[in-house]
Design a protein around this motif. Structure first.
Motif, PDB file in Angstrom:
ATOM      1  N   ALA A   1       1.110 -13.673   3.444  1.00 19.77           N
ATOM      2  CA  ALA A   1       1.602 -13.069   4.682  1.00 19.77           C
ATOM      3  C   ALA A   1       1.471 -11.547   4.672  1.00 19.77           C
ATOM      4  O   ALA A   1       1.313 -10.928   5.720  1.00 19.77           O
ATOM      5  CB  ALA A   1       3.058 -13.461   4.898  1.00 19.77           C
ATOM      6  N   VAL A   2       1.528 -10.942   3.504  1.00 23.41           N
ATOM      7  CA  VAL A   2       1.551  -9.481   3.397  1.00 23.41           C
ATOM      8  C   VAL A   2       0.156  -8.885   3.204  1.00 23.41           C
ATOM      9  O   VAL A   2      -0.143  -7.816   3.731  1.00 23.41           O
ATOM     10  CB  VAL A   2       2.472  -9.064   2.221  1.00 23.41           C
ATOM     11  CG1 VAL A   2       2.394  -7.584   1.956  1.00 23.41           C
ATOM     12  CG2 VAL A   2       3.897  -9.479   2.509  1.00 23.41           C
ATOM     13  N   GLN A   3      -0.708  -9.559   2.485  1.00 24.07           N
ATOM     14  CA  GLN A   3      -1.989  -8.978   2.067  1.00 24.07           C
ATOM     15  C   GLN A   3      -2.893  -8.555   3.227  1.00 24.07           C
ATOM     16  O   GLN A   3      -3.394  -7.429   3.222  1.00 24.07           O
ATOM     17  CB  GLN A   3      -2.699  -9.948   1.119  1.00 24.07           C
ATOM     18  CG  GLN A   3      -3.845  -9.345   0.366  1.00 24.07           C
ATOM     19  CD  GLN A   3      -5.173  -9.601   1.030  1.00 24.07           C
ATOM     20  OE1 GLN A   3      -5.311 -10.479   1.866  1.00 24.07           O
ATOM     21  NE2 GLN A   3      -6.150  -8.805   0.672  1.00 24.07           N
ATOM     22  N   PRO A   4      -3.133  -9.379   4.246  1.00 21.90           N
ATOM     23  CA  PRO A   4      -4.009  -8.907   5.333  1.00 21.90           C
ATOM     24  C   PRO A   4      -3.442  -7.693   6.074  1.00 21.90           C
ATOM     25  O   PRO A   4      -4.187  -6.776   6.431  1.00 21.90           O
ATOM     26  CB  PRO A   4      -4.114 -10.113   6.268  1.00 21.90           C
ATOM     27  CG  PRO A   4      -3.760 -11.287   5.433  1.00 21.90           C
ATOM     28  CD  PRO A   4      -2.781 -10.784   4.423  1.00 21.90           C
ATOM     29  N   ALA A   5      -2.147  -7.682   6.275  1.00 26.20           N
ATOM     30  CA  ALA A   5      -1.537  -6.533   6.952  1.00 26.20           C
ATOM     31  C   ALA A   5      -1.660  -5.272   6.102  1.00 26.20           C
ATOM     32  O   ALA A   5      -1.857  -4.173   6.632  1.00 26.20           O
ATOM     33  CB  ALA A   5      -0.073  -6.829   7.248  1.00 26.20           C
ATOM     34  N   LEU A   6      -1.564  -5.424   4.802  1.00 24.52           N
ATOM     35  CA  LEU A   6      -1.718  -4.276   3.912  1.00 24.52           C
ATOM     36  C   LEU A   6      -3.138  -3.714   3.989  1.00 24.52           C
ATOM     37  O   LEU A   6      -3.329  -2.496   4.032  1.00 24.52           O
ATOM     38  CB  LEU A   6      -1.385  -4.686   2.473  1.00 24.52           C
ATOM     39  CG  LEU A   6      -1.496  -3.594   1.423  1.00 24.52           C
ATOM     40  CD1 LEU A   6      -0.478  -2.495   1.691  1.00 24.52           C
ATOM     41  CD2 LEU A   6      -1.304  -4.176   0.042  1.00 24.52           C
TER      42      LEU A   6
ATOM     43  N   MET B   1       4.955  -1.801   0.365  1.00 24.06           N
ATOM     44  CA  MET B   1       4.400  -1.772  -0.972  1.00 24.06           C
ATOM     45  C   MET B   1       5.379  -2.287  -2.024  1.00 24.06           C
ATOM     46  O   MET B   1       4.960  -3.013  -2.904  1.00 24.06           O
ATOM     47  CB  MET B   1       3.947  -0.360  -1.323  1.00 24.06           C
ATOM     48  CG  MET B   1       2.714   0.077  -0.605  1.00 24.06           C
ATOM     49  SD  MET B   1       1.302  -0.815  -1.191  1.00 24.06           S
ATOM     50  CE  MET B   1       0.050   0.360  -0.941  1.00 24.06           C
ATOM     51  N   PRO B   2       6.669  -1.924  -1.955  1.00 26.20           N
ATOM     52  CA  PRO B   2       7.590  -2.452  -2.967  1.00 26.20           C
ATOM     53  C   PRO B   2       7.670  -3.981  -2.924  1.00 26.20           C
ATOM     54  O   PRO B   2       7.825  -4.626  -3.954  1.00 26.20           O
ATOM     55  CB  PRO B   2       8.937  -1.827  -2.612  1.00 26.20           C
ATOM     56  CG  PRO B   2       8.615  -0.623  -1.815  1.00 26.20           C
ATOM     57  CD  PRO B   2       7.342  -0.945  -1.089  1.00 26.20           C
ATOM     58  N   PHE B   3       7.534  -4.537  -1.731  1.00 24.40           N
ATOM     59  CA  PHE B   3       7.586  -5.993  -1.602  1.00 24.40           C
ATOM     60  C   PHE B   3       6.399  -6.636  -2.309  1.00 24.40           C
ATOM     61  O   PHE B   3       6.543  -7.653  -2.983  1.00 24.40           O
ATOM     62  CB  PHE B   3       7.606  -6.376  -0.120  1.00 24.40           C
ATOM     63  CG  PHE B   3       7.782  -7.842   0.113  1.00 24.40           C
ATOM     64  CD1 PHE B   3       8.991  -8.456  -0.157  1.00 24.40           C
ATOM     65  CD2 PHE B   3       6.747  -8.612   0.591  1.00 24.40           C
ATOM     66  CE1 PHE B   3       9.166  -9.810   0.048  1.00 24.40           C
ATOM     67  CE2 PHE B   3       6.901  -9.962   0.800  1.00 24.40           C
ATOM     68  CZ  PHE B   3       8.122 -10.567   0.531  1.00 24.40           C
ATOM     69  N   LEU B   4       5.234  -6.022  -2.189  1.00 29.89           N
ATOM     70  CA  LEU B   4       4.046  -6.542  -2.855  1.00 29.89           C
ATOM     71  C   LEU B   4       4.199  -6.452  -4.372  1.00 29.89           C
ATOM     72  O   LEU B   4       3.788  -7.357  -5.100  1.00 29.89           O
ATOM     73  CB  LEU B   4       2.813  -5.779  -2.384  1.00 29.89           C
ATOM     74  CG  LEU B   4       1.464  -6.431  -2.624  1.00 29.89           C
ATOM     75  CD1 LEU B   4       1.397  -7.800  -1.981  1.00 29.89           C
ATOM     76  CD2 LEU B   4       0.351  -5.563  -2.103  1.00 29.89           C
ATOM     77  N   ALA B   5       4.808  -5.382  -4.857  1.00 25.25           N
ATOM     78  CA  ALA B   5       5.063  -5.253  -6.295  1.00 25.25           C
ATOM     79  C   ALA B   5       6.046  -6.323  -6.762  1.00 25.25           C
ATOM     80  O   ALA B   5       5.885  -6.893  -7.843  1.00 25.25           O
ATOM     81  CB  ALA B   5       5.601  -3.863  -6.607  1.00 25.25           C
TER      82      ALA B   5
ATOM     83  N   VAL C   1       7.356 -11.477  -9.667  1.00 22.69           N
ATOM     84  CA  VAL C   1       7.790 -12.876  -9.566  1.00 22.69           C
ATOM     85  C   VAL C   1       6.675 -13.816 -10.021  1.00 22.69           C
ATOM     86  O   VAL C   1       6.921 -14.782 -10.751  1.00 22.69           O
ATOM     87  CB  VAL C   1       8.246 -13.196  -8.122  1.00 22.69           C
ATOM     88  CG1 VAL C   1       8.453 -14.682  -7.919  1.00 22.69           C
ATOM     89  CG2 VAL C   1       9.525 -12.441  -7.804  1.00 22.69           C
ATOM     90  N   SER C   2       5.448 -13.523  -9.629  1.00 23.72           N
ATOM     91  CA  SER C   2       4.322 -14.359 -10.058  1.00 23.72           C
ATOM     92  C   SER C   2       4.118 -14.278 -11.566  1.00 23.72           C
ATOM     93  O   SER C   2       3.841 -15.287 -12.215  1.00 23.72           O
ATOM     94  CB  SER C   2       3.043 -13.937  -9.336  1.00 23.72           C
ATOM     95  OG  SER C   2       3.160 -14.174  -7.959  1.00 23.72           O
TER      96      SER C   2
ATOM     97  N   ILE D   1       5.890 -19.995  -3.899  1.00 16.82           N
ATOM     98  CA  ILE D   1       6.613 -19.107  -2.986  1.00 16.82           C
ATOM     99  C   ILE D   1       5.978 -17.719  -2.997  1.00 16.82           C
ATOM    100  O   ILE D   1       5.774 -17.100  -1.942  1.00 16.82           O
ATOM    101  CB  ILE D   1       8.107 -19.048  -3.352  1.00 16.82           C
ATOM    102  CG1 ILE D   1       8.765 -20.390  -3.039  1.00 16.82           C
ATOM    103  CG2 ILE D   1       8.812 -17.915  -2.620  1.00 16.82           C
ATOM    104  CD1 ILE D   1      10.152 -20.550  -3.610  1.00 16.82           C
ATOM    105  N   GLY D   2       5.627 -17.240  -4.185  1.00 13.34           N
ATOM    106  CA  GLY D   2       4.955 -15.944  -4.285  1.00 13.34           C
ATOM    107  C   GLY D   2       3.622 -15.927  -3.562  1.00 13.34           C
ATOM    108  O   GLY D   2       3.278 -14.951  -2.892  1.00 13.34           O
ATOM    109  N   GLU D   3       2.871 -17.012  -3.667  1.00  7.11           N
ATOM    110  CA  GLU D   3       1.589 -17.108  -2.962  1.00  7.11           C
ATOM    111  C   GLU D   3       1.786 -17.083  -1.450  1.00  7.11           C
ATOM    112  O   GLU D   3       1.019 -16.443  -0.729  1.00  7.11           O
ATOM    113  CB  GLU D   3       0.863 -18.394  -3.362  1.00  7.11           C
ATOM    114  CG  GLU D   3       0.190 -18.319  -4.698  1.00  7.11           C
ATOM    115  CD  GLU D   3      -1.026 -17.421  -4.682  1.00  7.11           C
ATOM    116  OE1 GLU D   3      -1.865 -17.537  -3.780  1.00  7.11           O
ATOM    117  OE2 GLU D   3      -1.121 -16.589  -5.596  1.00  7.11           O
ATOM    118  N   CYS D   4       2.800 -17.773  -0.981  1.00 13.70           N
ATOM    119  CA  CYS D   4       3.078 -17.778   0.465  1.00 13.70           C
ATOM    120  C   CYS D   4       3.449 -16.378   0.951  1.00 13.70           C
ATOM    121  O   CYS D   4       2.979 -15.934   2.004  1.00 13.70           O
ATOM    122  CB  CYS D   4       4.199 -18.756   0.786  1.00 13.70           C
ATOM    123  SG  CYS D   4       3.735 -20.480   0.581  1.00 13.70           S
TER     124      CYS D   4
END
Length: 110
Positions: free
Chosen positions: A50-55, A1-5, A10-11, A43-46
């Motif tokens: 990678a993170v969103q489906p796993a979340l 979760m912190p990575f997604l924040a 960054v975006s 870079i933020g989109e990439c």
């Protein structure tokens, strides 16, 4: 979760660079700042992709995983449908306002 924040922050920073490049700079300097903003956003989109489906899988009840994934996909499609119309209206109202609204939305939604 912190990575997604972190991706959201960054975006948002990248979105804030867009109006800055048009308001305060011109010529090659504006282009360089805009290119940097687009690169950071890409870079933020990439990373988000990678993170969103796993979340979604982690948050879903195993019995309802298909529904969670469907709603996740639907949210992207609604965004692709509504986004250009809403963005076009904001862009017509204020050329720099669109980018400020997007930066605020990214920070607000984390």
């Amino acid at each position: 979760m912190p990575f997604l924040a972190l991706i959201g922050v960054v975006s948002a920073a990248a979105w804030l660079l867009v109006p800055a490049s048009g308001l305060w700079l011109s010529g090659a300097a504006a282009f360089a700042l805009l290119a940097a903003a687009v690169s950071v956003f890409a870079i933020g989109e990439c990373l988000h992709g990678a993170v969103q489906p796993a979340l979604v899988v982690d948050l879903a009840d195993p019995r309802l995983l298909g529904r969670y994934m469907a709603i996740s996909a639907l949210s992207w499609q609604v965004g692709f449908t509504v986004g250009p119309a809403a963005g076009g209206a904001l862009l017509a109202a204020s050329p720099t306002g669109l980018w400020l609204v997007m930066a605020f939305a990214l920070v607000a939604t984390g």
